[in-house]
Design a protein around this motif. Structure first.
Motif: not given
Length: 819
Positions: A183, A317, A374, A376, A378, A389, A391, A393, A455
């Motif tokens: 990152k 997680d 962050n 996340n 998946k 996946n 993300d 932030d 992104k």
């Protein structure tokens, strides 16, 4: 005619794919695990070979993964034997294996330790690993490379140079993108250096120097990416480590921290806290020859200060089920740096007499608060390897800097010739970052995989320098509108990429394309100037590797990169460094683009050779320009003098040629070495009939470990950089020798380390610039000599079961490309 050719080509392609699928269907897979006899635990990084019977000719070789597993794929029908070997163990062979188009599971291969029965020797990665697209520096496995923070770790990385202004270069070229766990930090220059100093060295697992980033990485960084990987613990139960260290420079500093990990069922939580405290001392000398009545300006600068940081990280997680996982993480760090600086400036006349002397005393510092969050998600879509996946932030950097300075003026005889000038600056700076990223992996088959993703990022920065001054007959500070500066910058980037990978029968091919749309807006509030820019850029990447036989492989790669100017470089405000040196940004500074071509050869995963060429257009470079200024009277006599202005410019281009050889050997059980030799030729061309700069240079990096009895390891790290061209500046040679020793206790639960850096004090920086009538020589020394003492204690049962390792096609593809 053209249609006929096209039809023949498509028919040939279809037949080729069909034959490939039939060939793959007639091949099998041989897999297994290597176990330590004493501890009954898997051994990672063991060399495993597959031999063809009856003569045991080696067909393939691999290393076991973190769980001791190995796998040989696409094996033709036949009779084989598997052999496993590691230094400190007896070589072991499997029973004969018959492979017939199916998956064959080999019985566990159990290795017996031949050294010290009461100590379990486990496999470990070499200190330096050379891969197809990157150099990996495994920090945990080195005694001398381990340091108190990430900034000092990078100083010891092969091919990396950090100058006195905290600019990071790789293989003699600027434009490096630094990332943490893949990152971007969105920082550069002094801001990046301050952030790296807050990262505790014990949190770092490895540093990756990526010269050929694939399409999924951001295109920023014209010479590549430096990726810092932080540690992560995946064991079931409660595990962790605690560390403490002492740093001895001119005073005694230190660091301490604790990492905790708890994995129970579907939930994994982790947290860490660490702190650093240190001291610094530096000396700088500047010798500047100019035109005019004053022929030479000679300066000596002494700085003393201290710094400290406190860092927190917490996250979790959760496996909703076998296909869905969500994770959250928050990180913060608080840092402070305060120092005193004394500058002595002598103005020497053309006849050699001392015309004037200035003494400046400054107090300066920076107090930072950084926060990042962050989220996340998946999604493992199916068992074929399809995955998504995502993300999101949010990052915030808050910097509160200050500088208070007094300047006194004397003639050559030491008599005061004008009233002192007192300044007081506050420099608040805020950066806010929002970003979103989604990556999708789709394997069409075992040999073809598609990766695609998008992104978006939004960066807002606000920098507001508020300056005050006091000059006789004033009795209080007033606003200095000529030095105050308020600058805002906004940047949005929207990117998308796609890449396709193919691997079969010793061939590995990957090609990709990344598109980035950039919108930027700089607002110089102080002078009411707004600069806008937007661009759409395409960045292709291509990589092909051929495994010639079990010992030789050859690869070729091409990529295009961009290095956008930072907001500080585009700030048009003129800032004062000292009485005779000024710095100015350039709102018209353009992004620079680099095309890289590289050829690599690997022999037995021990000797790696590469040859590369790069061409950079519109190179961003700081140049020194001579300007005329009028010094105010301040109670004395005003004067016209020649001063220097440091300004950002684009020059025409840079051509770079690089040859690198890296060797990783363990000729004896008690000795292993990693040596990296790099030769470079960089040629800077300013165009328009202006002088350029070019030089042939080389770098030597060697890490040597001596395995001593009773689990001691002694290490010597040698580094030498020859004189090199760095833009229009010629850097003189640098060298250092670092030594260290390590001892493990309680079956590896306790690690003791002691190291000494730059024991001959040769890591100073010297540079000369001589162009356009300017002649400048600088020399910088800092606290490069230091002693580090540290202890790490790992707790938690050594017999806990390892967490389930989720393997997707994207992870396999990363391994194939050297990630």
């Amino acid at each position: 005619m053209k249609s006929s050719y096209l039809f023949k080509f498509l028919l040939t392609l279809v037949l080729f794919i069909a034959v490939g699928r039939v060939s793959a269907a007639n091949r099998g897979v041989i897999s297994g695990k290597v176990i330590d006899k004493l501890s009954n635990q898997p051994i990672p990084y063991v060399a495993v070979t597959l031999g063809v019977l009856p003569d045991s000719t080696v067909k393939k070789s691999v290393l076991t993964d973190d769980q001791g597993n190995f796998k040989f794929e696409e094996i033709a029908e036949g009779k084989y034997v598997v052999s496993a070997y590691m230094v400190g163990y007896v070589r072991k062979h499997s029973k004969p294996i018959i492979c017939r188009q199916t998956s064959v599971k080999v019985d566990d291969i159990i290795l017996e330790n031949t050294i010290i029965k009461e100590v379990t020797v486990v496999g470990k990665r070499p200190e330096i690993e050379m891969k197809a697209d990157r150099t990996v520096m495994n920090i945990e496995n080195t005694v001398t490379a381990a340091a108190e923070n990430a900034y000092e770790v990078l100083r010891k990385a092969p091919g990396v140079n950090i100058d006195k202004d905290d600019k990071i270069s790789l293989k003699g070229k600027e434009g490096v993108l630094v990332t943490i766990n893949d990152k971007s930090t969105y920082l550069s220059g002094q801001d990046l250096a301050n952030y790296l100093k807050t990262l505790n060295g014990t949190e770092i697992e490895k540093v990756e120097l990526i010269t050929t980033p694939p399409a999924r990485y951001e295109a920023a960084g014209n010479v590549g990416i430096i990726n810092i990987k932080l540690k992560k613990n995946n064991k079931i139960g409660i595990n962790g480590s605690t560390n403490a260290g002492i740093l001895i420079t001119r005073k005694v500093g230190g660091n301490a921290g604790i990492n905790l990990n708890m994995r129970q069922g579907k939930l994994n939580t982790f947290a860490s806290i660490s702190g650093n405290k240190g001291f610094y001392k530096s000396k700088n000398m500047v010798d500047k020859r100019i035109n005019g009545d004053t022929a030479q300006i000679y300066q000596k600068v002494k700085s003393l200060g201290d710094w400290g940081s406190l860092n927190f990280r917490v996250g979790a997680d959760y496996d909703i089920n076998k296909r869905h996982t969500i994770g959250v993480m928050a990180r913060s760090n608080f840092s402070e740096e305060d120092g005193d600086q004394t500058t002595l400036t002598n103005l020497i006349l053309r006849n050699g007499d001392l015309g004037k002397r200035l003494i400046s005393k400054n107090e300066d510092g920076e107090h930072n608060k950084n926060f990042s969050y962050n989220l996340n998600y998946k999604f493992t879509i199916d068992t074929s390897g399809r995955s998504l996946n995502v993300d999101a932030d949010y990052v915030q950097y808050r910097n509160r800097g200050y500088q208070n300075g007094d300047t006194y003026y004397y003639n050559g005889a030491g008599a005061e010739i004008s009233h002192p000038v007192y300044i007081k600056d506050t420099k608040p700076s805020d950066i806010y970052i929002k970003s979103f990223r989604a990556d999708y992996v789709h394997p069409f088959s075992k040999i073809v995989t598609l990766e695609t993703g998008v992104k978006g990022s939004l960066v807002n920065s606000d920098n507001n320098l508020k300056s005050e001054k006091m000059v006789f007959p004033m009795t209080d500070y007033i606003n200095d509108l000529g030095r105050s500066n308020h600058f805002k910058y906004e940047e949005s980037i929207l990117a998308g990429y796609a890449s396709i990978a193919y691997e079969k029968a010793g061939w590995s091919v990957k090609g990709g394309l990344r598109a980035e749309q950039t919108w930027g807006r700089g607002n110089q509030v102080t002078i009411g100037t707004i600069n806008k820019r937007n661009s759409l850029d395409f960045f292709p990447t291509f990589y092909v590797m051929r495994t010639i036989n079990e010992k030789n492989s050859l690869s070729f790669s091409y990529n295009r990169r961009i290095d956008r100017p930072s907001y500080s470089k585009m700030n048009p405000f003129v800032s004062r460094i000292d009485e005779y040196t000024y710095q100015e940004g350039n709102p018209n500074l353009r992004a620079q683009y680099t095309d890289n071509i590289e050829i690599n050869h690997s022999w037995a995963n021990r000797i790696f050779t590469s040859i590369s060429y790069s061409h950079t257009k519109d190179v961003q470079m700081q140049v020194l320009e001579e300007v005329d200024i009028v010094k105010p009277a301040n109670g004395g006599t005003s004067e016209n003098v020649k001063a220097s202005k440091i300004v950002e410019r684009n020059i025409k281009d840079l051509n770079g040629f690089t040859c690198n050889v890296s060797a990783n050997f363990q000729p004896f059980k008690w000795y292993r070495t990693n040596t990296n030799l790099t030769g470079m030729y960089n040629s800077y061309n300013r165009g328009e009939g202006k002088s350029g700069n070019s030089k042939l240079m080389y770098m030597i990096y060697s890490s040597n470990s001596f395995i001593l009895p009773k689990s001691y390891v002694f290490e010597v790290m040698l580094r030498y950089n020859s004189p090199m061209a760095y833009g229009m500046i010629d850097l003189k040679s640098q060298s250092s020798v670092n030594i260290g020793i390590q001892k493990k206790l309680l079956a590896g639960k306790i690690t003791l380390k002691a190291s000494a850096d730059d024991i001959f004090k040769t890591m100073n920086s010297r540079a000369r610039a001589n162009y356009d009538g300017m002649n400048l020589y600088t020399k910088s020394e800092w606290t490069s000599q230091r002693i580090n003492l540290s202890v790490v204690y790992r707790f938690g049962s050594k017999d806990v079961k390892q967490a389930r390792q989720r393997s997707t096609s994207s992870e396999e593809e990363q391994n194939r490309t050297g990630k």
